[in-house]
Design a protein around this motif. Structure first.
Motif, PDB file in Angstrom:
ATOM      1  N   TYR A 292       0.845  -1.193   0.000  1.00 37.03           N
ATOM      2  CA  TYR A 292       0.000   0.000   0.000  1.00 37.03           C
ATOM      3  C   TYR A 292       0.885   1.249   0.000  1.00 37.03           C
ATOM      4  N   ARG A 293       0.516   2.262  -0.759  1.00 41.35           N
ATOM      5  CA  ARG A 293       1.261   3.526  -0.814  1.00 41.35           C
ATOM      6  C   ARG A 293       0.525   4.577   0.020  1.00 41.35           C
ATOM      7  N   PHE A 294       1.148   4.953   1.127  1.00 50.25           N
ATOM      8  CA  PHE A 294       0.540   5.912   2.041  1.00 50.25           C
ATOM      9  C   PHE A 294       0.598   7.319   1.466  1.00 50.25           C
ATOM     10  N   ARG A 295      -0.441   8.109   1.771  1.00 51.20           N
ATOM     11  CA  ARG A 295      -0.556   9.455   1.222  1.00 51.20           C
ATOM     12  C   ARG A 295      -0.538  10.539   2.292  1.00 51.20           C
ATOM     13  N   THR A 296      -0.625  10.162   3.557  1.00 51.58           N
ATOM     14  CA  THR A 296      -0.839  11.188   4.582  1.00 51.58           C
ATOM     15  C   THR A 296       0.251  11.220   5.641  1.00 51.58           C
ATOM     16  N   ALA A 297       0.261  10.282   6.559  1.00 54.81           N
ATOM     17  CA  ALA A 297       1.106  10.377   7.749  1.00 54.81           C
ATOM     18  C   ALA A 297       2.581  10.130   7.446  1.00 54.81           C
ATOM     19  N   ASP A 298       3.418  10.885   8.154  1.00 57.40           N
ATOM     20  CA  ASP A 298       4.865  10.683   8.093  1.00 57.40           C
ATOM     21  C   ASP A 298       5.347   9.736   9.180  1.00 57.40           C
ATOM     22  N   ALA A 299       4.564   9.623  10.249  1.00 54.17           N
ATOM     23  CA  ALA A 299       4.912   8.731  11.354  1.00 54.17           C
ATOM     24  C   ALA A 299       3.626   8.207  11.977  1.00 54.17           C
ATOM     25  N   LEU A 300       3.757   7.084  12.671  1.00 54.47           N
ATOM     26  CA  LEU A 300       2.629   6.433  13.322  1.00 54.47           C
ATOM     27  C   LEU A 300       3.049   6.023  14.729  1.00 54.47           C
ATOM     28  N   MET A 301       2.313   6.497  15.708  1.00 55.95           N
ATOM     29  CA  MET A 301       2.498   6.021  17.078  1.00 55.95           C
ATOM     30  C   MET A 301       1.441   4.970  17.338  1.00 55.95           C
ATOM     31  N   THR A 302       1.867   3.796  17.754  1.00 56.18           N
ATOM     32  CA  THR A 302       0.922   2.694  17.912  1.00 56.18           C
ATOM     33  C   THR A 302       1.461   1.702  18.929  1.00 56.18           C
ATOM     34  N   ASN A 303       0.562   0.927  19.525  1.00 57.94           N
ATOM     35  CA  ASN A 303       0.980  -0.125  20.454  1.00 57.94           C
ATOM     36  C   ASN A 303       1.467  -1.341  19.675  1.00 57.94           C
ATOM     37  N   PHE A 304       1.835  -2.383  20.409  1.00 56.52           N
ATOM     38  CA  PHE A 304       2.289  -3.631  19.783  1.00 56.52           C
ATOM     39  C   PHE A 304       1.082  -4.554  19.615  1.00 56.52           C
ATOM     40  N   HIS A 305       0.970  -5.138  18.424  1.00 53.81           N
ATOM     41  CA  HIS A 305      -0.276  -5.772  18.007  1.00 53.81           C
ATOM     42  C   HIS A 305      -0.222  -7.300  18.029  1.00 53.81           C
ATOM     43  N   LEU A 306      -1.412  -7.877  17.904  1.00 55.50           N
ATOM     44  CA  LEU A 306      -1.572  -9.329  17.889  1.00 55.50           C
ATOM     45  C   LEU A 306      -0.943  -9.950  16.649  1.00 55.50           C
ATOM     46  N   PRO A 307      -0.373 -11.148  16.792  1.00 52.85           N
ATOM     47  CA  PRO A 307       0.103 -11.850  15.599  1.00 52.85           C
ATOM     48  C   PRO A 307      -1.063 -12.180  14.670  1.00 52.85           C
ATOM     49  N   ARG A 308      -0.778 -12.212  13.384  1.00 51.11           N
ATOM     50  CA  ARG A 308      -1.735 -12.595  12.346  1.00 51.11           C
ATOM     51  C   ARG A 308      -2.914 -11.615  12.255  1.00 51.11           C
ATOM     52  N   SER A 309      -2.761 -10.412  12.787  1.00 46.99           N
ATOM     53  CA  SER A 309      -3.858  -9.449  12.810  1.00 46.99           C
ATOM     54  C   SER A 309      -3.741  -8.455  11.661  1.00 46.99           C
ATOM     55  N   THR A 310      -4.866  -7.814  11.334  1.00 45.90           N
ATOM     56  CA  THR A 310      -4.841  -6.785  10.299  1.00 45.90           C
ATOM     57  C   THR A 310      -3.959  -5.609  10.709  1.00 45.90           C
ATOM     58  N   LEU A 311      -3.834  -5.361  12.013  1.00 46.30           N
ATOM     59  CA  LEU A 311      -2.996  -4.260  12.481  1.00 46.30           C
ATOM     60  C   LEU A 311      -1.516  -4.577  12.311  1.00 46.30           C
ATOM     61  N   MET A 312      -1.155  -5.838  12.473  1.00 44.35           N
ATOM     62  CA  MET A 312       0.228  -6.247  12.204  1.00 44.35           C
ATOM     63  C   MET A 312       0.547  -6.059  10.719  1.00 44.35           C
ATOM     64  N   MET A 313      -0.414  -6.300   9.875  1.00 40.37           N
ATOM     65  CA  MET A 313      -0.228  -6.099   8.440  1.00 40.37           C
ATOM     66  C   MET A 313      -0.080  -4.609   8.125  1.00 40.37           C
ATOM     67  N   LEU A 314      -0.868  -3.765   8.808  1.00 39.34           N
ATOM     68  CA  LEU A 314      -0.795  -2.327   8.566  1.00 39.34           C
ATOM     69  C   LEU A 314       0.569  -1.769   8.945  1.00 39.34           C
ATOM     70  N   VAL A 315       1.072  -2.114  10.139  1.00 43.89           N
ATOM     71  CA  VAL A 315       2.370  -1.555  10.549  1.00 43.89           C
ATOM     72  C   VAL A 315       3.491  -2.071   9.664  1.00 43.89           C
ATOM     73  N   SER A 316       3.351  -3.289   9.146  1.00 49.39           N
ATOM     74  CA  SER A 316       4.353  -3.832   8.217  1.00 49.39           C
ATOM     75  C   SER A 316       4.320  -3.079   6.899  1.00 49.39           C
ATOM     76  N   ALA A 317       3.122  -2.658   6.497  1.00 48.06           N
ATOM     77  CA  ALA A 317       3.006  -1.837   5.285  1.00 48.06           C
ATOM     78  C   ALA A 317       3.632  -0.471   5.502  1.00 48.06           C
ATOM     79  N   PHE A 318       3.488   0.080   6.709  1.00 53.55           N
ATOM     80  CA  PHE A 318       3.923   1.448   6.978  1.00 53.55           C
ATOM     81  C   PHE A 318       5.448   1.547   7.134  1.00 53.55           C
ATOM     82  N   ALA A 319       6.024   0.678   7.928  1.00 50.99           N
ATOM     83  CA  ALA A 319       7.460   0.780   8.227  1.00 50.99           C
ATOM     84  C   ALA A 319       8.303  -0.262   7.512  1.00 50.99           C
TER      85      ALA A 319
END
Length: 352
Positions: A292-319
């Motif tokens: 995914y190509r992000f268009r907005t944020a330069d940084a993301l503050m977030t907690n540590f997420h569950l394995p196999r979760s959509t949030l783990m996929m998002l942070v992997s896309a971001f960083a």
């Protein structure tokens, strides 16, 4: 990629059951993909990690006591204990909910949630989802839910202890104001009045959006193929004033730091193809995965997420996938506390 690519082993002792005290003393892992560096910090360091003109974007949704314990009543039939997790309001008296055990319910059943509150099952969907029509509506229903409902702690906490009076404060950000969430935007739990004051003094702006986090955030990704997963829709608002302020701040060289994955998903939903933010008031079911190509944020503050979760996929896309694998390995080995009440990370966006 496959869902199994986002799996990892987390020792049970790394799961936080209570937040840090004070909240801004939680640990903060700064992850810089450009420099391929990890730095151990604490949340209260945040004013020194940002620069004047930067803009923090918070989700001001407010968690409601959305877990209801009830008893099914059916003419001529035995009662059965039912738990209903409200996740989407449909009208003054209607909610969608996840019922457990859903197989015990049929359309037309009545569930009693207390002496003065009941609901009829109007529809049944997949995965235990039901549509409930309550005996009260509007403000009267809201008051009744607040009286009999429980704070909907995530399963990994609720399975280890019952919710209590502390959770009504702990599982809520200090700036929450828009009723409607059934899960907290947990990155925001780390902020305190003192931290806000120091961010103000450092010239770092605050802006607020609203995304009502639904119970779907707790649902596992079924199957192995990411393309087959469908996110539950959640309602979000980016006002014209906020969009204009963020666009103007970026034009002056300020960076956008999304506080939480909910803020980031909403910003991406409200962005034009060129990254310009536009007013938004609609449902979003955006599913962000690597590529995914992000268009907005330069940084993301977030907690540590569950394995196999959509949030783990998002942070992997971001960083970056490899960056996040290394970051999580470091966090686990170094005793970081995971999930809703756990520590945080500050992720800088990977270079395109």
């Amino acid at each position: 990629m496959r869902v199994s690519d986002f799996d990892f082993h987390l020792p049970p002792e790394n799961i936080a059951l209570r937040p840090a005290e004070p909240r801004d003393r939680a640990r903060l892992l700064e992850v810089d993909p450009a420099g391929n560096t990890l730095a151990d910090r604490i949340v209260s360091d945040l004013p020194t990690l940002l620069r004047p003109g930067d803009m923090l974007v918070f989700n001001d949704t407010k968690v409601i006591p959305a877990r209801l314990d009830g008893l099914r009543r059916r003419p001529g039939g035995a009662g059965a204990a039912i738990e209903a997790m409200l996740h989407q309001r449909l009208g003054p008296a209607q909610w969608k909910a996840f019922a457990r055990p859903g197989k015990r319910l049929a359309v037309g059943d009545t569930i009693e949630f207390g002496e003065n509150l009941s609901a009829d099952v109007e529809e049944k969907g997949e995965g235990g989802e039901v549509t409930l029509r309550f005996s009260l509506k509007g403000a009267a229903l809201d008051i009744a839910i607040a009286m009999v409902g429980h704070i909907p702690l995530p399963p990994y906490i609720a399975s280890k202890r019952a919710d209590d009076a502390r959770d009504r404060e702990d599982y809520q950000t200090i700036y929450a104001k828009a009723d409607g969430a059934v899960a907290a935007p947990t990155a925001g739990l780390h902020f305190t009045p003192d931290l806000f004051a120091r961010l103000d003094a450092a010239g770092i702006a605050r802006h607020f959006v609203t995304l009502h986090v639904g119970a779907g955030t707790f649902l596992p990704v079924k199957g192995e193929d990411l393309s087959e997963h469908r996110m539950h829709a959640e309602f979000g608002i980016v006002t014209a004033e906020t969009a204009q302020a963020l666009n103007a701040g970026r034009a002056r060289g300020g960076r956008i730091i999304a506080v939480g994955t909910t803020s980031l998903r909403l910003l991406e939903s409200a962005a034009a193809p060129d990254g310009t933010l536009e007013p938004f008031a609609d449902e979003t079911s955006i599913f962000i995965t690597p590529g995914y190509r992000f268009r907005t944020a330069d940084a993301l503050m977030t907690n540590f997420h569950l394995p196999r979760s959509t949030l783990m996929m998002l942070v992997s896309a971001f960083a970056g996938y490899d960056t996040m694998k290394a970051a999580y390995a470091h966090a686990i080995a170094d005793g970081y506390r995971f999930y809703s009440y756990g520590d945080a990370s500050l992720l800088w966006r990977a270079p395109c």
